[in-house]
Design a protein around this motif. Structure first.
Motif, mmCIF file in Angstrom:
data_model
loop_
_atom_site.group_PDB
_atom_site.id
_atom_site.type_symbol
_atom_site.label_atom_id
_atom_site.label_comp_id
_atom_site.label_asym_id
_atom_site.label_seq_id
_atom_site.Cartn_x
_atom_site.Cartn_y
_atom_site.Cartn_z
ATOM 1 N N ASP A 10 -2.671 -10.003 -3.484
ATOM 2 C CA ASP A 10 -1.364 -10.595 -3.183
ATOM 3 C C ASP A 10 -0.419 -10.390 -4.351
ATOM 4 O O ASP A 10 -0.759 -10.686 -5.509
ATOM 5 C CB ASP A 10 -1.499 -12.094 -2.911
ATOM 6 N N ARG A 13 7.642 -5.996 -3.304
ATOM 7 C CA ARG A 13 7.485 -5.344 -2.005
ATOM 8 C C ARG A 13 7.060 -3.893 -2.193
ATOM 9 O O ARG A 13 7.709 -3.119 -2.906
ATOM 10 C CB ARG A 13 8.785 -5.366 -1.199
ATOM 11 N N LEU A 14 5.970 -3.532 -1.559
ATOM 12 C CA LEU A 14 5.460 -2.166 -1.583
ATOM 13 C C LEU A 14 6.439 -1.237 -0.875
ATOM 14 O O LEU A 14 6.952 -1.553 0.201
ATOM 15 C CB LEU A 14 4.109 -2.137 -0.867
ATOM 16 N N TRP A 45 -1.709 2.588 2.281
ATOM 17 C CA TRP A 45 -1.164 1.335 1.777
ATOM 18 C C TRP A 45 -0.367 0.614 2.856
ATOM 19 O O TRP A 45 0.315 1.237 3.665
ATOM 20 C CB TRP A 45 -0.241 1.602 0.593
ATOM 21 N N SER A 46 -0.430 -0.713 2.853
ATOM 22 C CA SER A 46 0.400 -1.513 3.761
ATOM 23 C C SER A 46 0.591 -2.889 3.145
ATOM 24 O O SER A 46 -0.175 -3.324 2.287
ATOM 25 C CB SER A 46 -0.249 -1.636 5.142
ATOM 26 N N GLN A 47 1.645 -3.558 3.584
ATOM 27 C CA GLN A 47 1.913 -4.923 3.145
ATOM 28 C C GLN A 47 2.333 -5.740 4.350
ATOM 29 O O GLN A 47 3.161 -5.303 5.157
ATOM 30 C CB GLN A 47 3.001 -4.964 2.069
ATOM 31 N N SER A 48 1.772 -6.923 4.492
ATOM 32 C CA SER A 48 2.111 -7.798 5.611
ATOM 33 C C SER A 48 3.496 -8.375 5.397
ATOM 34 O O SER A 48 4.141 -8.160 4.368
ATOM 35 C CB SER A 48 1.085 -8.924 5.737
ATOM 36 N N THR A 93 2.875 -11.672 1.442
ATOM 37 C CA THR A 93 2.667 -11.064 0.131
ATOM 38 C C THR A 93 1.443 -10.170 0.063
ATOM 39 O O THR A 93 1.246 -9.472 -0.927
ATOM 40 C CB THR A 93 2.497 -12.178 -0.925
ATOM 41 N N THR A 94 0.608 -10.192 1.106
ATOM 42 C CA THR A 94 -0.680 -9.516 1.042
ATOM 43 C C THR A 94 -0.544 -8.001 1.146
ATOM 44 O O THR A 94 0.069 -7.481 2.085
ATOM 45 C CB THR A 94 -1.613 -10.027 2.151
ATOM 46 N N VAL A 95 -1.155 -7.299 0.192
ATOM 47 C CA VAL A 95 -1.152 -5.835 0.152
ATOM 48 C C VAL A 95 -2.568 -5.343 0.455
ATOM 49 O O VAL A 95 -3.545 -5.926 -0.027
ATOM 50 C CB VAL A 95 -0.697 -5.316 -1.227
ATOM 51 N N ALA A 124 6.789 0.054 -5.909
ATOM 52 C CA ALA A 124 7.175 -1.224 -5.321
ATOM 53 C C ALA A 124 8.472 -1.702 -5.963
ATOM 54 O O ALA A 124 8.859 -1.251 -7.041
ATOM 55 C CB ALA A 124 6.070 -2.264 -5.524
ATOM 56 N N GLN A 135 -3.850 -7.904 9.664
ATOM 57 C CA GLN A 135 -3.542 -8.186 8.257
ATOM 58 C C GLN A 135 -2.913 -9.557 8.090
ATOM 59 O O GLN A 135 -3.241 -10.293 7.134
ATOM 60 C CB GLN A 135 -2.610 -7.105 7.708
#
Length: 484
Positions: free
Chosen positions: A71, A77-78, A86-89, A92-94, A117, A241
């Protein structure tokens, strides 16, 4: 549930500074090496963005796929990544999922991936990392970090996490992705953003079951492209995710499948996956599970439910033949298409190297487990559990029936009641069912987190802000009582 269909990479300039932040592994006693270590480095930073790198080292058994999670602590932000998917919800979770060429990590081996990011205000480093659900940079057996979904496996007749703690799956079904896509109207029939997922967690849920459609996942040409294939898969991954980011277990279920069936209890005459069929089809269902398993095999927090509600016993009066059809598939009496049995689907999952926990429901819309142990599919990983569905309008609705048919199964393997509910929009039946299942240490999930009229089937909510129906009040208050 046989519910009614609802119609219903980056260029930057002005480099201001270069910074390097290294998170060393937490100091360990000699006898307690961490299962994995992660080194997080900021290699360069400027006014609004930064470049980072993670080095993952596997200190445990060899793995054929890996999934890194962490997190961002200050709203970073990615924007781009490489050497991993790679992904981000929405929160905050990456997540970084291995590429095909760097997925194998022997004991002591490492992999490195980078990303870009954005940041504003401060840019602190993440403080906790997980690899395939296991906490890194920590003693073996340390608890999951806050918000992390537990890695699950079968141990005897229990589901346990990586530290050996018993886990029960308690929560809700988020219906929608099994029907809206094939009807051409979207993917989910309501919000599945971070706020809506948090609302489920606020009910006390620790699990969300997500029904899926095989034709939409596989991108068959009868489904609009915007709602199928890569777009559909991406939407499901995003929901998974977000569910995990709130510490909940995602449970993926094959709900609607291909094949013409017009016999007893037929839901539709359509060959396409537009209703519940008596059994999954051999043409597409194994390919569906191979693809789903490859997508999530690096994430042991994801549980896989092979087929929603088998009912080959409605196609034939020969109960033994129905159970053989259930396990072995092939040419089944009363079913006009070639069937994929539970063993076929389980083999498709395991053939990818996936060791995720798998569920298999019995006959009569998963309400009959009387011969489940006799016809249990073989799973070399030992990660197979039984699924059961219980509604007030089913045949097996009494404590005496549960004691005679469910208790023997519960004594041998974990049991997950993937759907419980009642169509009177009350909760007298589920109160009894939950009390009995609680006493046996079993799991259960209410159908369904959708704003349907209760007259068309059990609906837990009247609004996606979590306002419950009278039936939903029963489930919500019970879940909250268990977690209070």
């Amino acid at each position: 549930m046989r519910h009614p269909p609802r119609l219903v990479v980056l260029l930057f300039g002005g480099l201001l500074a270069a910074a390097s932040v290294l998170l060393p592994p937490r100091p360990q006693a000699v006898a307690a090496s961490p299962a994995c270590t992660v080194e997080y480095t900021v290699t360069s930073q400027w006014a609004t963005g930064f470049q980072g790198q993670v080095k993952v080292t596997n200190n445990s058994a060899p793995m054929s796929g890996w999934r890194l999670g962490f997190d961002f602590p200050a709203g970073q932000r990615l924007t781009q990544g490489w050497s991993a998917q790679w992904s981000q919800s929405a929160g905050t979770t990456v997540t970084a999922l291995n590429e095909s060429w760097n997925g194998t990590l022997a004991t002591g081996a490492d992999a490195t991936a980078g990303f870009l990011a954005s940041w504003s205000g401060t840019n602190p480093a993440p403080t906790a990392f997980t690899l395939n659900g296991t906490l890194c940079n920590a003693d073996p057996g340390s608890p999951q970090p806050p918000g992390a979904a537990p890695a699950l496996k079968v141990s005897g007749n229990r589901l346990v996490d990586a530290g050996g703690t018993t886990r029960r799956l308690l929560g809700v079904n988020r219906s929608g992705a099994e029907f809206l896509c094939v009807q051409g109207y979207g993917i989910f029939d309501g919000p599945v953003d971070d706020a809506s997922v948090k609302t489920m967690a606020d009910w006390g849920a620790n699990t969300v079951r997500i029904p899926l459609n095989e034709e939409c996942w596989l991108g068959l040409d009868n489904v609009k492209s915007q709602y199928s294939g890569a777009n559909y898969i991406s939407a499901v991954q995003g929901l998974v995710q977000r569910v995990e980011a709130h510490g909940m277990t995602p449970l993926l279920d094959l709900h609607w499948t291909h094949g013409v069936y017009t016999g007893n209890s037929s839901g539709c005459a359509d060959a396409h996956a537009t209703c519940q069929k008596p059994m999954p089809d051999a043409q597409y269902a194994p390919a569906f599970w191979s693809s789903v398993a490859r997508t999530f095999k690096a994430d042991p927090a994801v549980v896989l439910d092979l087929f929603n509600e088998p009912y080959p016993d409605r196609a034939t009066s020969d109960t033994a033949a129905a159970w053989r059809c259930w396990r072995d598939g092939g040419t089944c009496p009363g079913i006009g298409y070639e069937v994929a049995g539970m063993q076929d689907l389980l083999d498709a999952v395991r053939g990818t190297g996936a060791t995720n926990t798998v569920l298999a429901g019995g006959l009569t819309y998963s309400n009959d487990l009387s011969q489940w142990l006799a016809y249990q599919p073989h799973d070399a990983t030992g990660n197979l559990a039984a699924a059961w569905h219980g509604y007030n309008f089913n045949s097996c609705v009494s404590e005496s029936c549960w004691s005679s048919t469910l208790a023997p199964v519960l004594a041998r393997v974990p049991l997950v009641a993937g759907e419980i509910g009642e169509n009177d929009c009350g909760h007298s039946y589920i109160d009894r069912a939950m009390a009995w299942l609680d006493g046996k240490g079993a799991s259960y999930l209410g159908w369904a987190w959708n704003t349907w009229d209760c007259s068309t089937g059990p609906a837990l909510i009247t609004s996606y802000d979590g306002t419950p129906t009278a039936y939903g009040i029963g489930l919500r208050d019970h879940l909250r009582a268990l977690t209070s």
